[in-house]
Design an enzyme around this catalytic site. Structure first.
Site, mmCIF file in Angstrom:
data_model
loop_
_atom_site.group_PDB
_atom_site.id
_atom_site.type_symbol
_atom_site.label_atom_id
_atom_site.label_comp_id
_atom_site.label_asym_id
_atom_site.label_seq_id
_atom_site.Cartn_x
_atom_site.Cartn_y
_atom_site.Cartn_z
ATOM 1 N N PRO A 120 10.519 14.782 33.346
ATOM 2 C CA PRO A 120 10.014 13.915 32.271
ATOM 3 C C PRO A 120 8.856 13.066 32.793
ATOM 4 O O PRO A 120 8.821 12.708 33.972
ATOM 5 C CB PRO A 120 11.220 13.031 31.938
ATOM 6 C CG PRO A 120 12.095 13.084 33.150
ATOM 7 C CD PRO A 120 11.874 14.421 33.767
ATOM 8 N N ASN B 17 7.143 14.419 48.273
ATOM 9 C CA ASN B 17 5.719 14.375 48.610
ATOM 10 C C ASN B 17 5.464 13.261 49.620
ATOM 11 O O ASN B 17 6.387 12.564 50.041
ATOM 12 C CB ASN B 17 4.879 14.204 47.341
ATOM 13 C CG ASN B 17 5.240 12.927 46.606
ATOM 14 O OD1 ASN B 17 5.085 11.828 47.119
ATOM 15 N ND2 ASN B 17 5.780 13.083 45.392
HETATM 16 O O1 C5P Z 1 0.940 13.007 35.241
HETATM 17 P P1 C5P Z 1 0.226 12.539 36.464
HETATM 18 O O2 C5P Z 1 1.019 12.736 37.702
HETATM 19 O O3 C5P Z 1 -1.124 13.176 36.535
HETATM 20 O O4 C5P Z 1 -0.021 10.962 36.259
HETATM 21 C C1 C5P Z 1 0.178 9.984 37.242
HETATM 22 C C2 C5P Z 1 0.674 8.704 36.637
HETATM 23 O O5 C5P Z 1 1.777 8.951 35.788
HETATM 24 C C3 C5P Z 1 1.200 7.745 37.671
HETATM 25 O O6 C5P Z 1 1.075 6.428 37.162
HETATM 26 C C4 C5P Z 1 2.659 8.141 37.801
HETATM 27 O O7 C5P Z 1 3.465 7.090 38.287
HETATM 28 C C5 C5P Z 1 3.004 8.482 36.370
HETATM 29 N N1 C5P Z 1 3.972 9.577 36.238
HETATM 30 C C6 C5P Z 1 5.215 9.323 35.705
HETATM 31 N N2 C5P Z 1 6.120 10.340 35.553
HETATM 32 C C7 C5P Z 1 5.802 11.595 35.882
HETATM 33 C C8 C5P Z 1 4.545 11.877 36.410
HETATM 34 C C9 C5P Z 1 3.664 10.841 36.584
HETATM 35 O O8 C5P Z 1 5.514 8.156 35.406
HETATM 36 N N3 C5P Z 1 6.687 12.555 35.703
#
Ligand code: C5P
Length: 404
Positions: free
Chosen positions: A313, A216
């Protein structure tokens, strides 16, 4: 990016002792002035053999002082006047001989005299050694540097690398911009002294085959700025970075990874060793279920390959589930409904603080707007460059974890 004025209002006495690295002091003067400082250059007789006072006056826009017998000051006490106005004294380059003088408290030239005469509790002394590697390694030089530190000076570097004499090793003076950043860091309040921060930053790269992958637009800049700000605030910082093109902030321990799984594997053993975990990484939500061993080739029939995805994960949630978890901060990069999504993440990941930002508006840029969301409400940090925002976030983390 607009020039940062991190040294606005600061008056720096820049002392040069003798050494080839004097050429870097010219660049350093420019860098300090560009960062908003006023710079008063003081040179030893040996320094004048390497660079002229004319150059240093032109760059600092102030007459240079070279002698304790300089009759220009009305009271004829340059060593007193210069230090009473200063916010810091920075010696760059500091020769082996000059360091030895500082350690002995000798004061037979203006620069050593003013170092001794400065009000030590108010005017810090920063010293950037520059010498041949054998000189630096000599027990006498090492003994002196240890004593200098014990006396309260901040020793910057030296770096390792090519030396003017043709040898390679420890003893090179830090570069001008590194010294400027060390000086800037020295002025930051030590809000996180004694704390350990673990930070993830950047995107992840999920391989499809040996040459392609899913990633990304995250540049890692926000996470790297937080790492720098936390280190400036006195924290010990471990930074786990996905594939980014950014230099490691000074004194930060960096671990490079590619995929979400590798990031998780790097984070999990580190997390219990840290007080705070800040997850800024834009972790890919999915990865190809299988990694093709060889590059997928076009089949000649214009049929695009299809492959299955599997969920990655959740690193932040995994850390927040640990029995000895650090205090966790998550990020939410959204394209809409920032507050709703941030609140939802707060609950889903079970963390005390989510920092929201609009992804498309900030990815790769130097500025950002952040909104802090916790169980009680939200607060917006005004738009700013990422380092300014990172310093505010660090202050907020320090406030929220004080006494923890
Ligand atoms: O799950 P989502 O992407 O919506 O949440 C974002 C937050 O979770 C950020 O702090 C990101 O670094 C963390 N994250 C993570 N592992 C993932 C997805 C997101 O640590 N697989």
């Amino acid at each position: 990016m607009a020039e940062r004025l991190d040294l606005a209002g600061k008056h720096i006495v820049l002392g040069l002792s003798g050494g080839v690295a004097c050429y870097k002091a010219a660049e350093l003067t420019r860098a300090l002035v560009k960062a908003g400082a006023t710079v008063q250059v003081v040179m030893t007789e040996a320094a004048e053999a390497f660079i002229t006072a004319v150059t240093m006056q032109a760059l600092s826009n102030r007459p240079v002082y070279t002698s304790q017998w300089d009759a220009r000051p009305g009271n004829n006490m340059a060593h007193i006047n210069l230090t009473r106005e200063a916010d810091a004294v920075l010696i760059a380059p500091a020769s082996a001989d000059f360091i030895a003088k500082l350690v002995q408290g000798r004061a037979d030239d203006l620069l050593s005299l003013l170092c001794l005469a400065r009000p030590a509790e108010r005017v810090p002394l920063l010293v950037a050694p520059a010498m041949n590697r054998e000189m630096w390694a000599h027990p006498a030089a090492q003994r002196n540097v240890a004593q200098l530190r014990a006396d309260g000076a901040l020793v910057l570097g030296p770096a390792a690398g090519d030396q003017a004499c043709g040898e390679i090793g420890d003893g090179r003076m830090l570069e001008a911009e590194e010294l400027r950043d060390e000086l800037i860091a020295s002025f930051q309040p030590k809000l996180l002294a004694g704390k350990k921060l673990l930070i993830t930053a950047g995107p992840t790269f999920e391989a499809i085959d040996p040459v392609r992958g899913i990633t990304n637009h995250s540049s890692g800049k926000m996470g790297f700025a937080i790492a720098r700000a936390a280190q400036e605030a006195g924290a010990e910082v471990t930074l786990i970075a996905g594939p980014v093109h950014l230099p490691t902030p000074p004194h930060v321990h960096r671990i490079d990874v590619q995929s979400a799984q590798q990031m998780l594997d790097a984070v999990l053993p580190q997390a219990p060793l840290h007080d705070v975990f800040v997850a800024t990484a834009a972790v890919a939500d999915w990865r190809p279920a299988v990694m093709n061993e060889h590059k997928i080739k076009k089949d000649g029939k214009k049929l695009a390959p299809s492959f299955e995805l599997t969920e990655n994960p959740d690193i932040l949630a995994a850390v927040a589930r640990l029995p000895d978890k650090p205090w966790c901060v998550g990020f939410a990069a959204e394209s809409q409904d920032l507050l709703t999504h941030a609140r939802e993440k707060l609950l889903r990941k079970n963390v005390p603080l989510i920092v929201g930002n609009l992804g498309p508006a900030t990815f790769g840029r130097d500025d950002n707007t952040l909104v802090l969301v916790d169980a009680t409400g939200h607060r917006e940090l005004p738009a700013g460059d990422k380092l300014t925002l990172a310093r505010e976030l660090v202050a907020e983390i320090a406030r929220r974890t004080a006494g923890a």
